[in-house]
Design a protein around this motif. Structure first.
Motif, short mmCIF file in Angstrom:
data_model
loop_
_atom_site.label_atom_id
_atom_site.label_comp_id
_atom_site.label_asym_id
_atom_site.label_seq_id
_atom_site.Cartn_x
_atom_site.Cartn_y
_atom_site.Cartn_z
N LYS A 312 13.19 0.58 -3.49
CA LYS A 312 11.84 1.13 -3.71
C LYS A 312 11.73 1.71 -5.11
CE LYS A 312 12.79 5.49 -1.23
NZ LYS A 312 14.03 5.17 -0.49
N LYS A 315 8.32 6.11 -7.94
CA LYS A 315 7.10 6.74 -7.42
C LYS A 315 6.66 5.99 -6.17
CE LYS A 315 5.23 8.38 -11.81
NZ LYS A 315 4.38 8.01 -12.92
N GLU A 316 6.06 6.71 -5.23
CA GLU A 316 5.56 6.06 -4.02
C GLU A 316 4.48 5.04 -4.38
OE1 GLU A 316 3.97 7.94 -0.10
OE2 GLU A 316 5.74 9.07 -0.75
N ASP A 317 4.56 3.87 -3.77
CA ASP A 317 3.62 2.81 -4.13
C ASP A 317 3.32 1.98 -2.87
OD1 ASP A 317 2.43 0.44 -4.99
OD2 ASP A 317 3.53 0.38 -6.87
N GLU A 318 2.14 2.20 -2.31
CA GLU A 318 1.80 1.53 -1.04
C GLU A 318 1.76 0.02 -1.17
OE1 GLU A 318 -1.74 3.05 0.79
OE2 GLU A 318 -1.01 5.12 0.77
N GLU A 321 5.22 -1.41 -1.17
CA GLU A 321 5.80 -1.40 0.19
C GLU A 321 5.21 -2.53 1.03
OE1 GLU A 321 8.37 0.25 1.21
OE2 GLU A 321 8.53 1.36 -0.66
#
Length: 339
Positions: A312, A315-318, A321
């Motif tokens: 991953k 940074k969070e990344d929709e 995903e």
């Protein structure tokens, strides 16, 4: 009384003409007396500064469109533009910087709603040969490179460079040992391959074989980390652009390309891995995978699924995903197929 004899301020046309005369002198009198030359070049530097000020304005005043139009028209009427490019190596550093900014600005100046720089460059397209070859001269590379990027804003000029033999040289320029020059060449290369969509799509379709052979071997498999990182990012930008869909389908049907991408997925650098994933997903998502592509993905299935399990970005990344989940589903569900 003193005020009566003040010289009349020079018009933009006067300034360009005087500049042209001095550039002709610089071009044709290499052996003139040193003191005379210095004086002429000092005047030329001053004129270039004044021309830049008309085009860009200064801290006290914005540029005046009428003055800019007059200057632009005069610049392209005779060969001032050509002379400025040809004589650039003879100028001092500050004058070169001013000249580079003048050339850049002139590409955007309209005269009676026309970009006359484009017409001029089409008729004097050999100037692009000088600008591209500038990457071979460490003193001139950054000035000529900046000018080149502005000139290829015009689609016909970009097409000329793309279709010329110069395009092959960029694979070497990008790997020059001087970091600043290599980075500048990479910026120009990216601009050539992303700005004018229809021209780029046509170029890639016509030149697919040699272009991607060079791209894979010299850039994606380069020993230089920065070269690999920039190349995989640019490859994603090119292949994911809708106008290059035919090229993307062809690229994602090659086992050699898949092998390179799988090696990049195993890199220790997270940023290279992430960019490689964006290209790898095109192979996985292809609904008409050739049998040899399916074979490679099936043979490496457990390794790939293990890699993606904790794969991953920082940074969070929709979206990432969602793409990853789709790739995992595609690979998990693959069945080997007979040729």
């Amino acid at each position: 009384m003193k005020g009566l004899f003040k010289s009349k301020p020079k018009t933009p046309v006067d300034l360009v003409r005087q500049t042209r005369d001095l550039l002709i002198y610089a071009d044709c009198n290499p052996d003139s007396r040193e003191s005379k030359r210095e004086e002429k070049f000092a005047t030329l530097s001053k004129l270039l500064r004044e021309l830049k000020q008309i085009l860009y304005g200064n801290s006290e005043a914005e540029p005046v469109s009428e003055a800019c139009a007059q200057l632009t028209q005069e610049f392209f009427k005779e060969n001032t533009f050509r002379l400025l490019i040809v004589c650039l190596p003879k100028l001092n550093l500050e004058a070169r910087k001013d000249a580079t900014q003048i050339v850049a600005n002139l590409q955007r100046q309209q005269v009676q709603s026309r970009l006359i720089a484009c017409d001029y460059l089409e008729a004097n397209i050999d100037l692009m040969d000088i600008l591209v070859s500038g990457y071979e001269d460490p003193d001139m590379a950054l000035h000529y490179g900046a000018m080149l990027r502005e000139c290829i804003r015009h689609q016909t000029v970009a097409r000329y460079v793309l279709e010329s033999e110069h395009m092959k040289k960029f694979f070497d320029y990008i790997q020059l040992p001087n970091f600043d020059i290599a980075a500048d060449a990479a910026a120009t290369f990216k601009e050539l391959l992303t700005r004018h969509k229809s021209t780029v799509a046509e170029f890639l379709s016509k030149n697919y074989d040699w272009f991607f052979a060079e791209y894979n071997s010299k850039l994606l498999e380069s020993p230089n980390y920065i070269t690999r990182r920039q190349a995989i990012k640019l490859l994603g930008d090119i292949l994911l652009d809708r106008s290059n869909s035919a090229v993307m389908t062809r690229y994602a049907s090659s086992r050699d390309n898949l092998r390179i991408l799988m090696n990049l997925l195993r890199e220790s650098s997270k940023s290279i891995q992430i960019e490689a994933f964006h290209v790898f997903k095109l192979f996985a998502a292809n609904q008409n995978k050739p049998a040899d592509i399916i074979g490679i993905l099936v043979a490496n299935r457990s390794k790939l699924l293990r890699l993606f399990a904790d794969f991953k970005p920082d940074k969070e990344d929709e979206q990432f995903e969602a793409d990853k989940a789709q790739v995992v589903r595609e690979i998990a569900g693959l069945e080997p197929r007979e040729n």
